[in-house]
Design a protein around this motif. Structure first.
Motif, PDB file in Angstrom:
ATOM      1  N   ALA A 114       0.855  -1.184   0.000  1.00 27.60           N
ATOM      2  CA  ALA A 114       0.000   0.000   0.000  1.00 27.60           C
ATOM      3  C   ALA A 114       0.893   1.236   0.000  1.00 27.60           C
ATOM      4  CB  ALA A 114      -0.917   0.006   1.215  1.00 27.60           C
ATOM      5  N   THR A 115       0.419   2.299  -0.626  1.00 27.89           N
ATOM      6  CA  THR A 115       1.176   3.548  -0.693  1.00 27.89           C
ATOM      7  C   THR A 115       0.539   4.588   0.216  1.00 27.89           C
ATOM      8  OG1 THR A 115       1.820   3.109  -2.981  1.00 27.89           O
ATOM      9  CG2 THR A 115       2.011   5.375  -2.210  1.00 27.89           C
ATOM     10  N   LEU A 116       1.366   5.228   1.021  1.00 29.71           N
ATOM     11  CA  LEU A 116       0.907   6.300   1.893  1.00 29.71           C
ATOM     12  C   LEU A 116       1.772   7.526   1.613  1.00 29.71           C
ATOM     13  CD1 LEU A 116      -0.168   5.878   5.575  1.00 29.71           C
ATOM     14  CD2 LEU A 116       0.794   8.004   4.729  1.00 29.71           C
ATOM     15  N   GLU A 117       1.150   8.572   1.097  1.00 30.12           N
ATOM     16  CA  GLU A 117       1.862   9.796   0.781  1.00 30.12           C
ATOM     17  C   GLU A 117       1.625  10.839   1.875  1.00 30.12           C
ATOM     18  OE1 GLU A 117       0.935  11.213  -3.099  1.00 30.12           O
ATOM     19  OE2 GLU A 117       1.552   9.355  -4.105  1.00 30.12           O
ATOM     20  N   VAL A 118       2.695  11.429   2.328  1.00 36.38           N
ATOM     21  CA  VAL A 118       2.627  12.492   3.340  1.00 36.38           C
ATOM     22  C   VAL A 118       3.108  13.780   2.676  1.00 36.38           C
ATOM     23  CG1 VAL A 118       3.475  13.316   5.562  1.00 36.38           C
ATOM     24  CG2 VAL A 118       3.006  10.875   5.233  1.00 36.38           C
TER      25      VAL A 118
ATOM     26  N   LEU B 289       5.870   3.055   1.258  1.00 34.21           N
ATOM     27  CA  LEU B 289       5.261   1.848   0.700  1.00 34.21           C
ATOM     28  C   LEU B 289       5.291   0.785   1.791  1.00 34.21           C
ATOM     29  CD1 LEU B 289       7.415   3.026  -1.822  1.00 34.21           C
ATOM     30  CD2 LEU B 289       5.513   1.902  -2.955  1.00 34.21           C
ATOM     31  N   VAL B 290       4.120   0.313   2.206  1.00 33.30           N
ATOM     32  CA  VAL B 290       4.004  -0.479   3.419  1.00 33.30           C
ATOM     33  C   VAL B 290       3.253  -1.777   3.169  1.00 33.30           C
ATOM     34  CG1 VAL B 290       4.019   1.639   4.787  1.00 33.30           C
ATOM     35  CG2 VAL B 290       1.828   0.606   4.161  1.00 33.30           C
ATOM     36  N   THR B 291       3.443  -2.706   4.097  1.00 32.72           N
ATOM     37  CA  THR B 291       2.747  -3.990   4.047  1.00 32.72           C
ATOM     38  C   THR B 291       1.448  -3.902   4.843  1.00 32.72           C
ATOM     39  OG1 THR B 291       4.186  -4.631   5.889  1.00 32.72           O
ATOM     40  CG2 THR B 291       4.773  -5.445   3.691  1.00 32.72           C
ATOM     41  N   PRO B 292       0.299  -4.158   4.213  1.00 36.33           N
ATOM     42  CA  PRO B 292      -0.965  -4.137   4.959  1.00 36.33           C
ATOM     43  C   PRO B 292      -0.999  -5.158   6.094  1.00 36.33           C
ATOM     44  CG  PRO B 292      -1.364  -4.059   2.593  1.00 36.33           C
ATOM     45  CD  PRO B 292       0.090  -4.368   2.773  1.00 36.33           C
ATOM     46  N   GLU B 293      -0.203  -6.233   5.979  1.00 32.15           N
ATOM     47  CA  GLU B 293      -0.215  -7.279   7.009  1.00 32.15           C
ATOM     48  C   GLU B 293       0.181  -6.749   8.383  1.00 32.15           C
ATOM     49  OE1 GLU B 293       1.176  -7.399   4.015  1.00 32.15           O
ATOM     50  OE2 GLU B 293       1.498  -9.455   3.317  1.00 32.15           O
ATOM     51  N   ARG B 294       0.905  -5.641   8.431  1.00 31.13           N
ATOM     52  CA  ARG B 294       1.365  -5.093   9.712  1.00 31.13           C
ATOM     53  C   ARG B 294       0.251  -4.385  10.452  1.00 31.13           C
ATOM     54  NH1 ARG B 294       3.049  -3.835  14.106  1.00 31.13           N
ATOM     55  NH2 ARG B 294       5.239  -3.483  14.670  1.00 31.13           N
ATOM     56  N   GLY B 295      -0.875  -4.116   9.767  1.00 34.56           N
ATOM     57  CA  GLY B 295      -2.000  -3.448  10.408  1.00 34.56           C
ATOM     58  C   GLY B 295      -2.032  -1.972  10.069  1.00 34.56           C
TER      59      GLY B 295
ATOM     60  N   ALA C  45      -5.709   2.988   8.191  1.00 30.70           N
ATOM     61  CA  ALA C  45      -5.919   1.694   7.550  1.00 30.70           C
ATOM     62  C   ALA C  45      -5.457   1.769   6.092  1.00 30.70           C
ATOM     63  CB  ALA C  45      -7.387   1.300   7.624  1.00 30.70           C
ATOM     64  N   VAL C  46      -4.788   0.723   5.644  1.00 34.81           N
ATOM     65  CA  VAL C  46      -4.289   0.695   4.266  1.00 34.81           C
ATOM     66  C   VAL C  46      -4.714  -0.606   3.600  1.00 34.81           C
ATOM     67  CG1 VAL C  46      -2.312   2.182   4.786  1.00 34.81           C
ATOM     68  CG2 VAL C  46      -2.072  -0.311   4.954  1.00 34.81           C
ATOM     69  N   LYS C  47      -4.686  -0.601   2.272  1.00 30.85           N
ATOM     70  CA  LYS C  47      -5.056  -1.776   1.490  1.00 30.85           C
ATOM     71  C   LYS C  47      -4.083  -1.912   0.332  1.00 30.85           C
ATOM     72  CE  LYS C  47      -8.979  -3.797  -1.023  1.00 30.85           C
ATOM     73  NZ  LYS C  47     -10.383  -3.560  -1.467  1.00 30.85           N
ATOM     74  N   ALA C  48      -3.684  -3.124   0.059  1.00 30.87           N
ATOM     75  CA  ALA C  48      -2.732  -3.374  -1.029  1.00 30.87           C
ATOM     76  C   ALA C  48      -3.237  -2.784  -2.337  1.00 30.87           C
ATOM     77  CB  ALA C  48      -2.499  -4.875  -1.179  1.00 30.87           C
TER      78      ALA C  48
END
Length: 559
Positions: free
Chosen positions: A244-248, A287-293, A328-331
């Motif tokens: 998942a992508t998280l932009e700040v 760029l993060v893994t959704p599995e981590r929560g 919350a993030v999603k792949a």
């Protein structure tokens, strides 16, 4: 790729780092090897756990390196999960690699980090061995063997990405006592292993986090497990579509461009979280893994320079801080959080169970509303304002005035039913340095009487979302649309009426802006100009709001 070199700050929730890069509970005690000879009841190791009449046993720990030989390069912790020392830990060590100590009968968590050394003595890797269940009920020997460990092979889908740092963590619960162990490593060659019998199902939690810097952004690959044993190795090679992508993003404050700080990591569980500068206006990508929560972002805005020199990353304490948790993030999806950007105005906490912004309890009115939240609705820890005032009228008579933090006030009022006018205003620096202050004013009317218990006041707000660039402006002379949304009492009860007006001369004159489909049109003024907004709202019960933003947002200096 991020434009500024990454700077790291290890943030371990609930842990204290030692020089070796591992951590101990706050009660951990270093224990030297006892004198040669048979273990005695008066061994120096006994001082590590509380003295008691409990029976004790000799525990011998043998540490072996990757070649199978004894090693002095180990950091070992023994944490009591039961007995008189429950919740405390010792750190036994002996240069020979073998150490014997006497411990009370009971359940323990044992973990040991063994360093792999090159010929010149430099550390080339770490082997972390964890035994989540060590039941001491007799004299016993435990061999901690680096050869049992398997690699943590977690890497991003970008071969040129550079490893930044990582950590592995274990939490063990037994009889209501929790014990923690971890290893933080600055190089990608960590190996881990479980030792001994399994613990009870679900009593062992494990986390593994690795941080990498690549062309696409910063990779944070985290995984969590709930099981009955520690991990032995871990292999994860996520594909781009698995992340998942998280932009700040952040706009520049009134003081001009500078550097803010972004702290980023998982919302739950321990992690060696990342902190890095953010050149503003600008942004960074994770760029993060959704599995981590869920994930957490803390953005600290640039501080005002203490002299006439240009602001840099060495500037002193930040002016204010924004915190967003449980993202919350999603792949395969992208989430964007923009900080410190217009339109600054009132915001309400949408999370379930959040405290209402206004409460009446008996004859007391308590107000706590973020009047200067940024355009995304993030309330700052310490809003940047020049002046703020909150007033309360009852049936047209002024009851009180409060100065200071915007809309954080309490008033004692008569018990009888009456009409109230609550007005809050705050001024903040304009985006153009040296200009007149920008102001936000909200005026609410409602009817209220004494209550038996805390009762929410019928307050509403309106949020505006113009299509701003990362610098917090729109292009001059162009027509654009501004979406709006109603929050609070009117959102729940329904809107009876809503009108919007726009000004491009700081509120000297106003023009109506019809709202269609939840948005209205604005033609931006000349370069360097500003747009002001005013909205009047009434809910179905007659409670009203007049909300005014003078210099809500500006136009760029070029078309």
């Amino acid at each position: 790729m991020n434009d500024h070199p990454t700077k790291r700050r290890t943030l371990l929730r609930g842990f204290a780092l030692t020089a070796a890069g591992t951590c101990l509970p706050a009660t951990a005690t270093a224990v030297a090897a006892p004198p040669p000879g048979p273990a005695r009841s008066d061994s120096s190791a006994l001082s590590a756990f509380p003295a008691s009449s409990a029976e004790t046993y000799a525990l011998t720990l043998i540490h072996l390196d990757r070649a199978g030989g004894p090693t002095a390069d180990h950091t070992t912790r023994l944490t009591a999960l039961s007995g008189p020392g429950a919740g405390t830990a010792v750190q036994p060590h002996d240069p020979s690699g073998t150490v014997t100590l006497r411990v009370p009968k009971g359940r323990y968590l044992l973990d040991s980090a063994l360093s792999a050394l090159a010929a010149d003595g430099s550390v080339t890797g770490t082997d972390w061995i964890v035994r989540p269940r060590l039941d001491v009920d007799r004299d016993m020997t435990v061999v901690v063997d680096a050869r049992t460990a398997a690699p943590v092979d977690v890497r991003p889908p970008e071969s040129a990405a550079a490893f930044s740092h990582g950590g592995a963590f274990v939490e063990v619960t037994y009889g209501g006592v929790k014990a923690f162990a971890n290893v933080v490593h600055p190089r990608p060659n960590l190996r881990i292993a479980h030792l001994g019998p399994a613990a009870e199902p679900g009593t062992v939690r494990a986390w593994v986090d690795t941080y990498w810097t690549g062309e696409r952004g910063t990779y944070v690959l985290g995984y969590t497990f709930s099981t009955d044993r520690a991990l032995t190795g871990l292999v994860r090679h996520p594909r781009p579509e698995d992340l998942a992508t998280l932009e700040v993003r952040a706009a520049a404050p009134a003081s001009g461009p500078g550097f803010g700080i972004v702290d980023f990591g998982p919302s739950s569980g321990p992690s060696p979280a990342l902190a890095q500068p953010l050149a503003v206006p600008g942004g960074v990508t994770f760029l993060v893994t959704p599995e981590r929560g869920a994930w957490e972002v803390v953005y600290s805005a640039p501080s005002e320079p203490e002299d006439d020199t240009e602001a840099t990353t060495s500037a002193t304490s930040p002016a204010h801080r924004y915190t967003v948790t449980d993202i919350a993030v999603k792949a395969g999806t992208t989430t964007v959080h923009t900080f410190d950007s217009p339109v600054f105005g009132p915001a309400m906490d949408p999370s379930p169970g959040a405290r209402p912004p206004g409460l009446r309890t008996g004859n007391r009115l308590d107000l706590a509303l973020a009047l200067l939240a940024d355009g995304d609705g993030h309330p700052p820890s310490a809003p940047a304002f020049l002046a703020a005032r909150t007033t309360l009228h009852r049936d047209g008579v002024l009851l009180g005035t409060r100065q200071g933090t915007p809309v954080h006030a309490s008033f004692t009022v008569p018990a009888g039913r009456a009409s109230y006018l609550l007005t809050a205003t705050a001024s903040r620096p304009r985006p153009a340095p040296g200009g007149a202050p920008a102001t936000v004013t909200a005026a609410w009317t409602f009817v209220s009487a004494a209550t038996r218990s805390a009762t929410e006041l019928p307050l509403s707000i309106v949020r505006f979302a113009p299509p701003l660039g990362v610098d917090g402006t729109v292009a001059p002379r162009r027509r654009h649309y501004v979406p709006l949304v109603v929050r609070g009492a009117a959102e729940r009860s329904g809107v009876r009426s809503l009108t919007v007006e726009v000004s491009t001369d700081r509120g000297a004159t106003w023009s109506p802006a019809p709202v269609t489909g939840g948005r209205f049109a604005v033609t931006a003024p000349e370069p360097g100009g500003t747009v002001s907004l005013r909205v009047e709202l009434a809910d179905t019960f007659g409670n009203s709001l007049t909300q005014t933003h003078v210099d809500a947002y500006g136009t760029g200096t070029t078309s």
